[in-house]
Design an enzyme around this catalytic site. Structure first.
Site: not given
Lengths: 455, 559
Positions: A113, A152, A154, A241
């Site tokens: 991120h 991931d 996200h 995740d």
């Protein structure tokens, strides 16, 4: 002595047991503890197919090659960050030099991120480990075409931002649909800058996606694209995740699914990203990934509460995935035939306005990013960034990034902008990141001091 | 007075120490009957000595190494409980491995139950074959001993005369495959080891030697005779440990040295870092199998004084075999010892014969006798020096899991190369030169190993694992699992509990330990955060009695 009949899989396990964002944060000391227990008890490090390495620290210079840290790199990182990035670099070096066949950097803290400009921590990330490693490889080993596959849950918005204008880095991210999860981006129309169209591929998946649709998508979209792109090096930003027990995501991927995914992608280097089901997912998923990378049998790895057939998708979910795959394949096939939107062209530049939120540190950033359109090279970037830290604006900074393959005209033009800006009073900090010369400058207009890092 | 005895492959050495001086030395060729070699050595040094003055006797023996090397033990049936994870075929490294259903996770929580019918069926199968030795090992058993204990109970119920060993008692560290192997070897060697120790005990009693008797372990500590029967495999590589401790006792304190023990066919290398022998981080390798046996970090190089030298083109190859003693001592082929003899770096053997040997080599290479000898010596030196460099590099490259550890890795290089052992000490000076170190051949180098045994300290350790969320703790070496009483249980509590267990355990073997001299070798505390608040804490503590040697051998002046 381990017999080296075939090359081994390199492993760096850096759980950073003495580092945390805060004692109760998901990114805390405990995160990889049970993974450690599982890996050690299974005797993974003794396996002849595994070579364990100890991490080394990345240099400030390696960070500055990718990021504009405000005010300086040292202000935005701790040693733990340097070690995580250093681990990725170390393994990448050994893979390219042929010492090992592939590798897994099981490290904390994560990075996907973290965008090009860094005012603070967002999404648990300060600096982008994979981007730093990729730019290191391109600078030191003359690798050109690299693919990064972000698995991931996200959207890897940081990595996307860094390689948005880069035609030689293919960035593919699949994630839970941004309408349902942080960071709220990663839609199919996000396809990259005008000189790198369709080199960014976003695959938003509906919540509840299982191994089945995941692997369908890999087989029918990611693998064909990789076939076409022909990368020299494949990186997997391996977030865990997507697991069905993850507290932050709503997907239904299993340890087996991760193993199959790894088997199909055949990454050269996997780097750990997110994944916060530290007891119910991480020990098993990490085992599965390591075994898959090493070409060993992972069918015995099983979560205690899982049985085959436990999760089923609805026809609607399956259909959604199929139509996304279809859409993106079409975009990929049409990639050479698309022209940039004239609305965004201002003079010689292609312009974007961005609004970025740093959730961990509560910072709001406004960016105006301009790409110099050049017929002879990818062109340089000029970024005007202003960050509001909640206690007031810290002032604006100007970030100039010259790519590796810049032509001399662009290099000179970028240098001019840098020198001119130093004389004006508009910006508190001004940076020139000259990747073609591998020298990075920073200037503080208040103290009138300049600093630089070189290779 | 202290007695130290080291049984080596070729010689059995013994020393008698009084205060910190060497009073008597013996060197006897080791015979197949180890007991008689030991007794002959002891008798030799105790001639005219009042046996009542002897306070302690320490043995370093190769009995276990020999038993394993010659496979002089009965096979053991292993009942293992691996659960999900690696493919089970991976564990089938011994002839009789039985896989039982059941599984425990990394927190010690039961995931899959035992199947008692399945167990009974397996036991019947074993009984039908007439086997009576069983090892029971479960994955994560150091976190929860109940599965192993249940299987043991079922065995004891039906077959009370069988020998049963539990993995959780034998190998408390996390590594299931190594635990299985260590349990196997422990079970296999326990009975023959017991018989050997019995005969030693009887022999000492007959000579009216009533001193405390200890056995040297692979990690350089000693354990009382009785205690060593619990974990016979701990004594497996005590020879190199003995040499290393010997060097420690014969060199100035706080030094970083390489211990080079050049034998007939192998050279053992060990490291002493800042005065402390370096422990292997993983566990000893026994033949091809990895174990959990704590040992010093010793590396064996296949080069020795009696290795075969073979000319090849314009080079000399050092073959890792021994076809007899050196040529100058009556052997059939040229060896490195002959090269040393030609160059007067040793006085062992007949010089003319040595010259003959080097002439053979020289002629094949087109070199003169002295040049051929120099070439042979420099090759041996090169091989050993390279392995020493590698050892230091490997130590530097040991994985680190904490930021602090990564930042504090430092380069360490030896200052001294110490040579011990038999006749090939002539290489030491050149090895030291090649590494930029000072050579040292201490006085009594030939019996450094027996001295090391004599000055070794008794050691014992206790590992405690506590899980306050589940409310229990385990003392690994005892296989003792108990509920945590009371709400509060912190780092201090864990440490005190561990220390108390250590003192109790030591007392069982007649050792006195003062609480303030206990060393803490491991202290890990993790907060378990569930839903943003602390759900409990995990503690992993390991404490040990202080390692070291009881004295340095004093001799005025010359080192």
């Amino acid at each position: 002595m381990k017999k080296l009949l075939h090359k081994q899989t390199g492993l760096i396990f850096f759980p950073a047991f003495d580092w945390a964002i805060s004692p109760t944060h998901p990114e805390r000391e405990e995160r990889l503890l049970y993974t450690r227990d599982q890996i050690f008890e299974e005797g993974i490090m003794d396996l002849p197919q595994i070579a364990e390495y100890t991490p080394s620290l990345a240099e400030i210079h390696d960070i500055a090659r990718v990021h504009f840290c405000v005010p300086r790199v040292e202000d935005q990182i701790t040693e733990a960050h340097l070690i995580a990035a250093g681990a990725a670099i170390l393994l990448a070096d050994k893979i390219v030099q042929g010492e090992i066949k592939n590798g897994f950097a099981l490290v904390r803290p994560p990075g996907h991120h973290a965008m090009r400009v860094v005012h603070g921590n967002r999404g648990f990330c300060n600096i982008n480990n994979e981007a730093i490693m990729v730019e290191y490889l391109r600078s030191r080993h003359a690798l050109k075409r690299i693919a990064i596959i972000d698995t991931d849950v996200h959207h890897g918005d940081g990595t996307q931002d860094i390689f948005w204008h880069d035609p030689d880095v293919l960035f593919i991210s699949f994630h839970q649909d941004g309408r349902t999860l942080y960071p709220g981006t990663g839609f199919t129309y996000e396809l990259g800058g005008p000189r790198a169209y369709a080199r960014t591929i976003n695959i938003p998946l509906p919540p509840g996606t299982t191994d089945e649709s995941l692997l369908y998508m890999v087989d029918n979209l990611i693998l064909p694209i990789l076939e076409d792109f022909k990368p020299e090096f494949i990186v997997n930003s391996a977030g865990q995740d997507n697991h069905y027990t993850d507290p932050l995501g709503s997907m239904r991927i299993t340890a087996h699914g991760y193993a199959r995914l790894t088997e199909k992608l055949r990454p050269d280097l996997a780097v750990l990203e997110g994944g916060y089901a530290i007891e119910t997912a991480l020990p098993y998923v990490n085992m599965a990934i390591i075994l898959a990378l090493a070409g060993l049998d992972y069918t015995g790895v099983r979560e205690p509460d899982y049985w085959p057939g436990r999760f089923k998708e609805t026809p609607g979910q399956k259909e959604q995935v199929r139509s996304i795959v279809e859409e993106l394949l079409k975009r990929w096939e049409m990639r050479e035939k698309v022209s940039p939107d004239p609305k965004n062209i201002v003079g010689n530049y292609y312009q974007r306005r961005k609004h970025i939120f740093y959730d961990t540190d509560y910072i709001e950033e406004n960016q105006i990013e301009k790409l110099r359109l050049c017929d002879n090279c990818p062109g340089f970037l000029v970024i005007d960034s202003e960050a509001n830290h909640g206690y007031g604006t810290a002032g604006s900074v100007l970030c100039i990034s010259v790519p590796l393959a810049a032509c001399s005209k662009c290099r000179t033009e970028a240098e001019d902008i840098y020198e001119r800006s130093k004389k004006a009073t508009e910006y508190r900090y001004i940076y020139l990141q000259d990747k073609s010369a591998d020298i990075f400058y920073g200037y503080d207009s208040e103290s009138r001091k300049e600093w630089r890092t070189e290779g | 007075m202290y007695v130290g005895v080291d049984v080596g492959g070729t010689y059995t050495d013994a020393v008698l120490l009084e205060k910190n001086k060497v009073r008597a030395i013996a060197k006897i060729p080791t015979r197949e009957d180890l007991l008689s070699s030991i007794l002959e050595a002891i008798d030799s040094i105790l001639k005219d000595v009042d046996t009542k003055k002897i306070k302690r006797v320490v043995f370093s023996t190769t009995i276990i190494t020999n038993l394993i090397a010659e496979h002089k033990y009965d096979d053991v049936d292993m009942l293992i409980i691996p659960g999900p994870g690696l493919n089970h075929d991976y564990y089938k490294l011994r002839p009789y491995i039985h896989i039982l259903s059941g599984a425990v996770d990394y927190r010690g929580r039961e995931i899959i139950r035992l199947n008692e019918q399945e167990i009974e069926a397996v036991l019947s199968e074993i009984a039908a074959r007439g086997s009576k030795k069983i090892g029971v090992v479960g994955k994560f058993s150091p976190r929860n001993t109940s599965h192993e204990k249940r299987v043991a109970a079922l065995i004891n119920n039906k077959y009370p005369d069988w020998q049963v060993e539990l993995g959780s008692r034998i190998g408390g560290q996390l590594n299931f495959p190594r635990r299985v192997e260590t349990t196997y070897l422990t079970c296999a060697t326990r009975r023959p080891y017991h018989l050997f120790l019995e005969s030693v005990r009887q022999a000492l009693a007959k000579r009216e030697i009533n001193a405390d008797v200890f056995i040297l372990k692979a990690d350089g500590g000693t354990t009382p005779l009785v205690g060593s029967e619990e974990l016979p495999v701990e004594t497996i590589f005590s020879g190199p440990a003995a040499s290393t401790l010997g060097v420690q006792a014969l060199t100035p304190p706080g030094e970083t040295s390489v211990v080079v023990d050049i034998g007939g066919t192998t050279t053992d290398l060990a490291l002493i870092l800042s005065g402390r022998p370096l422990l292997s981080s993983k566990g000893a390798r026994v033949k091809e199998q990895l174990t959990q046996v704590r040992a010093l970090a010793v590396k064996s190089v296949s080069v020795g004084g009696d290795s075969v030298l073979e000319p090849d083109g314009n080079k000399i190859i050092i073959r890792p075999e021994r076809m007899g003693p050196a040529y100058c001592l009556g052997g059939p082929v040229p060896t490195p010892t002959d090269a040393l003899r030609v160059l007067d770096l040793t006085s062992l053997g007949n010089k003319d014969k040595a010259v003959e040997a080097m002439t053979i080599i020289g002629n094949a290479l087109g070199l003169g006798v002295k040049d051929a000898a120099r070439e042979a010596v420099s090759q041996v030196v090169a091989v050993i020096a390279a392995e020493i460099e590698k050892m230091f590099l490997e130590w530097e490259q040991e994985p680190a899991y904490r930021v602090w550890e990564v930042l504090h890795k430092h380069k360490v290089r030896p200052r001294i190369v110490a040579g011990v052992g038999g006749g090939a000490l002539g290489f030491i000076t050149q090895i030291a030169e090649k590494l930029g170190c000072s050579p040292l051949i201490p006085k009594y180098a030939a019996v450094a190993n027996a001295i090391g045994a004599a000055v070794a300290k008794p050691t014992m350790q206790v590992s405690l694992r506590a899980d306050t969320e589940q409310g229990y703790y385990i003392i690994q070496e005892e296989g003792f699992q108990e509920k945590i009483r009371g709400k509060k249980f912190n780092e201090q509590n864990a440490l005190e509990l561990a220390k108390k267990s250590l003192i109790r355990r030591a007392a069982k073997y007649g050792l006195e330990v003062a609480p303030d001299e206990i060393e803490v070798t491991r202290m890990e505390v993790f907060n378990m955060i569930r839903d943003w608040h602390t759900g409990g804490r995990l503690f992993d503590v390991t404490v040990q009695t202080p390692r070291g040697i009881i004295c340095r051998i004093g001799y005025e002046g010359d080192y």
